[in-house]
Write a protein that holds these residues in place. Structure first.
Motif, PDB file in Angstrom:
ATOM      1  N   THR A 174       0.843  -1.188   0.000  1.00  0.00           N
ATOM      2  CA  THR A 174       0.000   0.000   0.000  1.00  0.00           C
ATOM      3  C   THR A 174       0.884   1.245   0.000  1.00  0.00           C
ATOM      4  OG1 THR A 174      -0.078   0.174   2.412  1.00  0.00           O
ATOM      5  CG2 THR A 174      -1.742  -1.243   1.340  1.00  0.00           C
ATOM      6  N   VAL A 210      -8.445   0.547  -8.919  1.00  0.00           N
ATOM      7  CA  VAL A 210      -8.500   1.193  -7.610  1.00  0.00           C
ATOM      8  C   VAL A 210      -7.274   2.085  -7.403  1.00  0.00           C
ATOM      9  CG1 VAL A 210      -8.384   0.805  -5.113  1.00  0.00           C
ATOM     10  CG2 VAL A 210      -9.941  -0.544  -6.515  1.00  0.00           C
ATOM     11  N   ARG A 212      -5.141   4.097  -4.559  1.00  0.00           N
ATOM     12  CA  ARG A 212      -4.883   4.216  -3.129  1.00  0.00           C
ATOM     13  C   ARG A 212      -3.791   5.263  -2.929  1.00  0.00           C
ATOM     14  NH1 ARG A 212      -4.635  -1.925  -0.761  1.00  0.00           N
ATOM     15  NH2 ARG A 212      -2.996  -2.126  -2.344  1.00  0.00           N
ATOM     16  N   GLN A 268      -4.899   8.628   4.472  1.00  0.00           N
ATOM     17  CA  GLN A 268      -5.040   7.597   3.464  1.00  0.00           C
ATOM     18  C   GLN A 268      -6.378   7.750   2.735  1.00  0.00           C
ATOM     19  OE1 GLN A 268      -3.524   3.580   4.600  1.00  0.00           O
ATOM     20  NE2 GLN A 268      -3.374   4.452   6.665  1.00  0.00           N
ATOM     21  N   TYR A 269      -6.371   7.364   1.465  1.00  0.00           N
ATOM     22  CA  TYR A 269      -7.563   7.519   0.636  1.00  0.00           C
ATOM     23  C   TYR A 269      -7.612   6.377  -0.379  1.00  0.00           C
ATOM     24  CZ  TYR A 269     -10.869   9.539  -2.726  1.00  0.00           C
ATOM     25  OH  TYR A 269     -11.931   9.738  -3.570  1.00  0.00           O
ATOM     26  N   GLU A 270      -8.828   5.955  -0.723  1.00  0.00           N
ATOM     27  CA  GLU A 270      -9.005   4.897  -1.715  1.00  0.00           C
ATOM     28  C   GLU A 270     -10.289   5.141  -2.493  1.00  0.00           C
ATOM     29  OE1 GLU A 270      -9.944   0.102  -1.677  1.00  0.00           O
ATOM     30  OE2 GLU A 270      -8.335   0.873  -0.361  1.00  0.00           O
ATOM     31  N   THR A 271     -10.239   4.913  -3.797  1.00  0.00           N
ATOM     32  CA  THR A 271     -11.432   5.072  -4.631  1.00  0.00           C
ATOM     33  C   THR A 271     -11.277   4.254  -5.909  1.00  0.00           C
ATOM     34  OG1 THR A 271     -12.970   6.701  -5.557  1.00  0.00           O
ATOM     35  CG2 THR A 271     -10.642   7.056  -5.987  1.00  0.00           C
TER      36      THR A 271
END
Length: 367
Positions: A174, A210, A212, A268-271
Motif C-alpha cells: 500500500t 483502484v 490508493r 489515506q484515501y481509496e477510490t
C-alpha cells in the motif's frame, strides 16, 4: 508515458513479504538479490483492463545567493537514479527539480503503477543542509519498494503446485506501507545527514482500477472526472505554512525542539477510477499559486487539442507547471497562498516563489 514493461538499471531492494529489510545505499553496492520464490513455470500475465498514461514536469525556483545546493554526485546510486528519472520525461522547463522530487514506476508483474512527489523543507538551509537530498532519497526508496510490491493482492497461478502457490514473489504494498519503508530507508542512509520532506504516494491497480494514496503534509493530489474535481487531498499543517513533515535529525540536534511527524500521521484515501479520469499529484508550488478551477481548465484545453494519451498527459503536466510559474511571479492578483495568509490575519499579495513538481496520469479502460 504509457506504463508497460519498464526496465530499470537500479538494483532491487532486499525484501521479505510484509517487512522492510534496509541497508544504506552506500553499503549495498551490487549486493546479490535473494528472491522469495522460484518456479519452473513462468509467471502468469493476466489481461489488465486498465492502462495509465503518465506525464511529469517540474521547475526549480530561481537560485538564491545564500541557498545551499550540494547535490548527490552522478556517480552515487541516488544520483544516477535521479538523473535517469529526470531523463525519462519531455520537460523543457528546468534541468532539475530544486528541492522537490518525484518518481513513477511499474509495480510487480505489471499489477499497477506507483508514483509520488516530495517537497524538501527549505528551512534546513539555516542548518547548512541541502533540503533536496532528503526528498530525492525518500523518492528513491519509494521507487525501489514499489518495484517489488503488488498494487493489490499477489496473483496466484491455480495450475501451480500448492507449495509453489504459497511462495508468492513479492507482497501487496500500500502507499502507506511504502511511505513507512521509504522513510526508514532515509533514516538509515549515511549520505543524508538531516532534512525533512512532505510526501504524497499513490498506487493505481491495473486489474481493479483502484487508486490508493497516502499523503503527509501539503503536497497532494486531485482527481478530475468529466471536467469536475471529484476529490482533492486536504493539506496537513501544524499551522500556516508549516506542513506535516517526515524528518531526520543530525546527532547533535534535539528533536523535541522541532516539528517532526511519523508516517502513521499520513492521510489515506481509496477510490475506484473510471475511464478518462485524470490524476494530478503536485507539490505546494502548484497548490500555493494556482486555483483548482484553473488546473481543470488547463486539462480540458489540452484534452480537446487531440493527440495520444501519452502526449496529452505530458502536455498537461508541462502547461500546469508553466502556468504555476506565471502565477508565482504575479504580485497583484490573489493567490491560494495569499488567501490563506489573509485568513490568518497576515497580509501577503500575489504568488509564492517556490519549486513546483507535477505528475499527471490519464486512466483508460481497455476491456
Amino acid at each position: 508515458m504509457n506504463i508497460g514493461p519498464w526496465s530499470s538499471s537500479v538494483p532491487r531492494l532486499l525484501a521479505q513479504k510484509g517487512t522492510c529489510r534496509l541497508a544504506s545505499v552506500s553499503q549495498r553496492a551490487n549486493r546479490p538479490i535473494t528472491r522469495t520464490y522460484s518456479s519452473t513455470r513462468p509467471p502468469i500475465s493476466p489481461s489488465r483492463p486498465y492502462q495509465f498514461h503518465f506525464g511529469a514536469s517540474w521547475a526549480a525556483k530561481p537560485p538564491e545567493k545564500l541557498r545551499i545546493h550540494v547535490p548527490f554526485s552522478s556517480d552515487t546510486t541516488v544520483g544516477r537514479w535521479r538523473d535517469e528519472m529526470l531523463g525519462k520525461w519531455k520537460n523543457a522547463t528546468s534541468r532539475d527539480a530544486g528541492e522537490d522530487f518525484f518518481f513513477v514506476t511499474e509495480m510487480q508483474n505489471s499489477s499497477g503503477v506507483s508514483f509520488g512527489v516530495a517537497d524538501g523543507v527549505g528551512g534546513w538551509v539555516d542548518s547548512g543542509v541541502d533540503p533536496s537530498l532528503f526528498a530525492q532519497t525518500l523518492m528513491y526508496h519509494a521507487h525501489r519498494y514499489s518495484q517489488l510490491g503488488w498494487a493489490g493482492e499477489p496473483e496466484i497461478d491455480p495450475t501451480q503446485e500448492y507449495e509453489e502457490r504459497e511462495r508468492v514473489d513479492g507482497w501487496e504494498l500500500t502507499p502507506y506501507k511504502c511511505l513507512e519503508c521509504a522513510y526508514h530507508g532515509v533514516l538509515r542512509e549515511r549520505l543524508v545527514n538531516a532534512g525533512s520532506s512532505t510526501a504524497c504516494l499513490i498506487s493505481l491497480n491495473a486489474s481493479s482500477g483502484v487508486l490508493r494514496a497516502a499523503n503527509l503534509g501539503d503536497s497532494g493530489f486531485l482527481i478530475i472526472r468529466s471536467s469536475s474535481v471529484i476529490y482533492r487531498q486536504p493539506p496537513q499543517t501544524h499551522f500556516f505554512n508549516c506542513p506535516y513533515q517526515l524528518t531526520k535529525f543530525p546527532p547533535n540536534m534535539v528533536p523535541s525542539t522541532h516539528f517532526a511527524d511519523q508516517p502513521n500521521r499520513a492521510a489515506q484515501y481509496e477510490t475506484k477510477l473510471r475511464d478518462g479520469d485524470i490524476i494530478i499529484a503536485f507539490t505546494d508550488g502548484l497548490s500555493d499559486n494556482v486555483f483548482t478551477p484553473d488546473i481543470v481548465a488547463i486539462c480540458s484545453l489540452v484534452a480537446r487539442s487531440g493527440g495520444s494519451e501519452d502526449v496529452q498527459a505530458q502536455m498537461m503536466a508541462n502547461r500546469i507547471v508553466e502556468y504555476a510559474q506565471v502565477c508565482m511571479r504575479e504580485r497583484k492578483k490573489m493567490s491560494p497562498f495569499s488567501r490563506e495568509a489573509l485568513r490568518e490575519g497576515l497580509y501577503y499579495r500575489g504568488g509564492k516563489i517556490d519549486d513546483v513538481t507535477v505528475v499527471t496520469a490519464i486512466v483508460r479502460e481497455t476491456v
